[in-house]
Write a protein that holds these residues in place. Structure first.
Motif, PDB file in Angstrom:
ATOM      1  N   LEU A 189      21.418   9.600  -1.916  1.00 38.34           N
ATOM      2  CA  LEU A 189      22.386   8.889  -1.077  1.00 38.34           C
ATOM      3  C   LEU A 189      21.801   8.572   0.299  1.00 38.34           C
ATOM      4  O   LEU A 189      22.264   7.666   0.981  1.00 38.34           O
ATOM      5  CB  LEU A 189      23.687   9.705  -0.929  1.00 38.34           C
ATOM      6  N   GLY A 190      20.790   9.345   0.700  1.00 34.11           N
ATOM      7  CA  GLY A 190      20.165   9.097   2.000  1.00 34.11           C
ATOM      8  C   GLY A 190      18.820   8.385   1.896  1.00 34.11           C
ATOM      9  O   GLY A 190      18.085   8.286   2.871  1.00 34.11           O
ATOM     10  N   SER A 191      18.501   7.902   0.696  1.00 35.12           N
ATOM     11  CA  SER A 191      17.196   7.261   0.461  1.00 35.12           C
ATOM     12  C   SER A 191      17.056   5.945   1.217  1.00 35.12           C
ATOM     13  O   SER A 191      17.968   5.133   1.220  1.00 35.12           O
ATOM     14  CB  SER A 191      17.067   6.945  -1.037  1.00 35.12           C
ATOM     15  N   SER A 192      15.912   5.739   1.844  1.00 34.10           N
ATOM     16  CA  SER A 192      15.646   4.445   2.479  1.00 34.10           C
ATOM     17  C   SER A 192      14.139   4.284   2.617  1.00 34.10           C
ATOM     18  O   SER A 192      13.375   5.210   2.315  1.00 34.10           O
ATOM     19  CB  SER A 192      16.283   4.387   3.865  1.00 34.10           C
ATOM     20  N   LEU A 193      13.735   3.126   3.115  1.00 34.55           N
ATOM     21  CA  LEU A 193      12.302   2.890   3.308  1.00 34.55           C
ATOM     22  C   LEU A 193      11.749   3.722   4.461  1.00 34.55           C
ATOM     23  O   LEU A 193      10.548   3.765   4.678  1.00 34.55           O
ATOM     24  CB  LEU A 193      12.027   1.402   3.539  1.00 34.55           C
ATOM     25  N   HIS A 194      12.639   4.418   5.208  1.00 33.74           N
ATOM     26  CA  HIS A 194      12.165   5.334   6.255  1.00 33.74           C
ATOM     27  C   HIS A 194      11.716   6.666   5.667  1.00 33.74           C
ATOM     28  O   HIS A 194      11.052   7.450   6.338  1.00 33.74           O
ATOM     29  CB  HIS A 194      13.268   5.617   7.289  1.00 33.74           C
ATOM     30  N   ASN A 195      12.149   6.960   4.429  1.00 35.86           N
ATOM     31  CA  ASN A 195      11.789   8.266   3.869  1.00 35.86           C
ATOM     32  C   ASN A 195      11.234   8.184   2.445  1.00 35.86           C
ATOM     33  O   ASN A 195      11.155   9.190   1.756  1.00 35.86           O
ATOM     34  CB  ASN A 195      12.987   9.225   3.945  1.00 35.86           C
ATOM     35  N   ALA A 196      10.868   6.992   2.014  1.00 38.65           N
ATOM     36  CA  ALA A 196      10.283   6.847   0.676  1.00 38.65           C
ATOM     37  C   ALA A 196       9.519   5.528   0.593  1.00 38.65           C
ATOM     38  O   ALA A 196       9.777   4.604   1.370  1.00 38.65           O
ATOM     39  CB  ALA A 196      11.385   6.866  -0.382  1.00 38.65           C
ATOM     40  N   VAL A 197       8.611   5.477  -0.359  1.00 36.95           N
ATOM     41  CA  VAL A 197       7.967   4.212  -0.689  1.00 36.95           C
ATOM     42  C   VAL A 197       8.867   3.561  -1.741  1.00 36.95           C
ATOM     43  O   VAL A 197       9.111   4.143  -2.796  1.00 36.95           O
ATOM     44  CB  VAL A 197       6.551   4.438  -1.269  1.00 36.95           C
ATOM     45  N   GLY A 198       9.401   2.400  -1.411  1.00 38.68           N
ATOM     46  CA  GLY A 198      10.297   1.705  -2.340  1.00 38.68           C
ATOM     47  C   GLY A 198       9.529   0.627  -3.089  1.00 38.68           C
ATOM     48  O   GLY A 198       8.711  -0.091  -2.511  1.00 38.68           O
ATOM     49  N   ILE A 199       9.784   0.551  -4.385  1.00 38.41           N
ATOM     50  CA  ILE A 199       9.014  -0.365  -5.233  1.00 38.41           C
ATOM     51  C   ILE A 199       9.975  -1.252  -6.020  1.00 38.41           C
ATOM     52  O   ILE A 199      10.903  -0.738  -6.664  1.00 38.41           O
ATOM     53  CB  ILE A 199       8.137   0.452  -6.211  1.00 38.41           C
ATOM     54  N   ASP A 200       9.782  -2.574  -5.933  1.00 40.19           N
ATOM     55  CA  ASP A 200      10.604  -3.442  -6.792  1.00 40.19           C
ATOM     56  C   ASP A 200       9.765  -3.838  -8.002  1.00 40.19           C
ATOM     57  O   ASP A 200       8.789  -3.174  -8.324  1.00 40.19           O
ATOM     58  CB  ASP A 200      11.191  -4.621  -6.005  1.00 40.19           C
ATOM     59  N   GLU A 201      10.136  -4.919  -8.657  1.00 40.35           N
ATOM     60  CA  GLU A 201       9.449  -5.266  -9.907  1.00 40.35           C
ATOM     61  C   GLU A 201       7.944  -5.474  -9.748  1.00 40.35           C
ATOM     62  O   GLU A 201       7.157  -5.121 -10.616  1.00 40.35           O
ATOM     63  CB  GLU A 201      10.055  -6.558 -10.443  1.00 40.35           C
ATOM     64  N   PHE A 202       7.555  -6.072  -8.592  1.00 43.53           N
ATOM     65  CA  PHE A 202       6.140  -6.422  -8.451  1.00 43.53           C
ATOM     66  C   PHE A 202       5.464  -5.893  -7.195  1.00 43.53           C
ATOM     67  O   PHE A 202       4.252  -6.016  -7.068  1.00 43.53           O
ATOM     68  CB  PHE A 202       5.975  -7.958  -8.474  1.00 43.53           C
ATOM     69  N   SER A 203       6.244  -5.345  -6.265  1.00 38.66           N
ATOM     70  CA  SER A 203       5.583  -5.002  -4.996  1.00 38.66           C
ATOM     71  C   SER A 203       6.166  -3.778  -4.307  1.00 38.66           C
ATOM     72  O   SER A 203       7.252  -3.299  -4.646  1.00 38.66           O
ATOM     73  CB  SER A 203       5.646  -6.210  -4.054  1.00 38.66           C
ATOM     74  N   ILE A 204       5.413  -3.324  -3.308  1.00 36.63           N
ATOM     75  CA  ILE A 204       5.850  -2.232  -2.441  1.00 36.63           C
ATOM     76  C   ILE A 204       6.649  -2.858  -1.307  1.00 36.63           C
ATOM     77  O   ILE A 204       6.195  -3.806  -0.658  1.00 36.63           O
ATOM     78  CB  ILE A 204       4.618  -1.466  -1.913  1.00 36.63           C
ATOM     79  N   LEU A 205       7.842  -2.346  -1.075  1.00 38.44           N
ATOM     80  CA  LEU A 205       8.739  -2.983  -0.108  1.00 38.44           C
ATOM     81  C   LEU A 205       8.471  -2.560   1.339  1.00 38.44           C
ATOM     82  O   LEU A 205       8.862  -3.246   2.264  1.00 38.44           O
ATOM     83  CB  LEU A 205      10.195  -2.655  -0.469  1.00 38.44           C
TER      84      LEU A 205
END
Ligand SMILES: [Zn+2]
Length: 307
Positions: free
Chosen positions: A207-223
């Motif tokens: 619930l607290g996940s964001s790009l400030h605390n994780a590497v976020g990945i969509d279908e083709f790239s790192i966000l």
């Protein structure tokens, strides 16, 4: 001889719990020899500690939760990993909430916090668990094992067929006798596919996940605009997690860890299996001439100062 360690003075951090989304304050305080790492739910006024031990693990879904039958503390693995990295044996952790704050999703903020507090060597030798026979646990095609090795070495094989994951190394292997946990592992962040976030949140996780605390990945790239911190950051984060989960053994292992597709659940089963199979290891101290057993970041402080 390597001595037990604690920190010199209390330090605190405030951040959000990645799963609960709640703001939490965590305070690390010095603790006496042989007391281990103990968590206190000070928000509940709880006097009973929750011991950082493998047999106190109550949940391993996406993170490691420990409890004492009355209270729980979630997401202890990154803090535990930093404590292993810096060789901290004894610590009191006061928590104003149910979860250790995620901070930047790696162990680096905890390393910084502990280094700011200062590290104190205590007047008691450190005990190690020396692996003498291979121990392995499996689940489906995933496995985790500990085997004899004169030092500490850890390898992880990350398996995922995805256009982004396929671009980076899926294996990390580090011998900590000559490589630094602080420099090479502690900064590796949590990561995940954005497409899986909704499912996790439906179960009240992330619930607290964001790009400030994780590497976020969509279908083709790192966000994340800043990209990766290490080319093999994904595999290294899994190593960081395994190190933290295994430090719930209560002391450092002398041996080699290998993981294949394993996660918090198998890491915990491996630790429990080790505790059960007492013929597969023994407790040892280290003396003069045992320098090969010191990890790069954990050398006697006096030696480090004179070096
Ligand atoms: Zn993690």
């Amino acid at each position: 001889m390597l001595r037990q360690r604690t920190i010199r003075r209390p330090v605190h951090a405030i951040g959000i719990g990645v799963h609960s989304g709640e703001k939490v304050r965590v305070t690390l305080r010095p603790a006496e020899v042989n007391s281990g790492v103990r968590f206190y739910r000070s928000d509940l006024g709880a006097a009973e500690p929750i011991m950082a031990r493998a047999n106190r693990v109550t949940d391993t879904t996406l993170s490691t939760t420990i409890g004492n039958g009355q209270h729980e503390v979630a997401t202890v693995e990154h803090l535990m990993s930093a404590l292993w990295g810096l060789g901290i044996d004894n610590l009191r952790v006061d928590l104003q909430g149910s979860e250790i704050p995620i901070l930047d999703g790696s162990a680096a903020p905890f390393v910084y916090l502990i280094q700011s507090a200062g590290i104190e060597e205590q007047n008691q030798a450190r005990q190690f668990i020396r692996i003498t026979k291979t121990i392995e646990v499996r689940q489906g095609d995933a496995w985790a094992r500990l085997k004899p090795f004169n030092g500490f070495k850890a390898s992880y094989n990350f398996v995922a067929d995805h256009p982004v994951y396929n671009r980076y190394p899926k294996r990390a292997s580090i011998n900590f006798a000559n490589r630094s946990y602080v420099e090479e592992v502690s900064r590796a962040r949590s990561f995940g596919l954005v497409s899986e976030l909704d499912t996790a949140q439906a179960f009240n996780k992330c619930l607290g996940s964001s790009l400030h605390n994780a590497v976020g990945i969509d279908e083709f790239s790192i966000l994340n605009e800043e990209g990766l911190r290490y080319e093999d950051e994904f595999a290294k984060h899994k190593l960081l997690d395994a190190i933290g989960d295994l430090y719930l053994l209560g002391t450092t292992v002398i041996g080699e860890f290998e993981g294949y597709k394993s996660g918090h659940g198998l890491n915990n089963r491996l630790a429990l299996e080790l505790l059960k199979r007492q013929e597969a290891w023994d407790y040892v101290g280290t003396g003069a001439g045992d320098e090969s057993l010191w990890t790069q970041d954990v050398r006697p402080l006096a030696g480090a100062l004179s070096a």
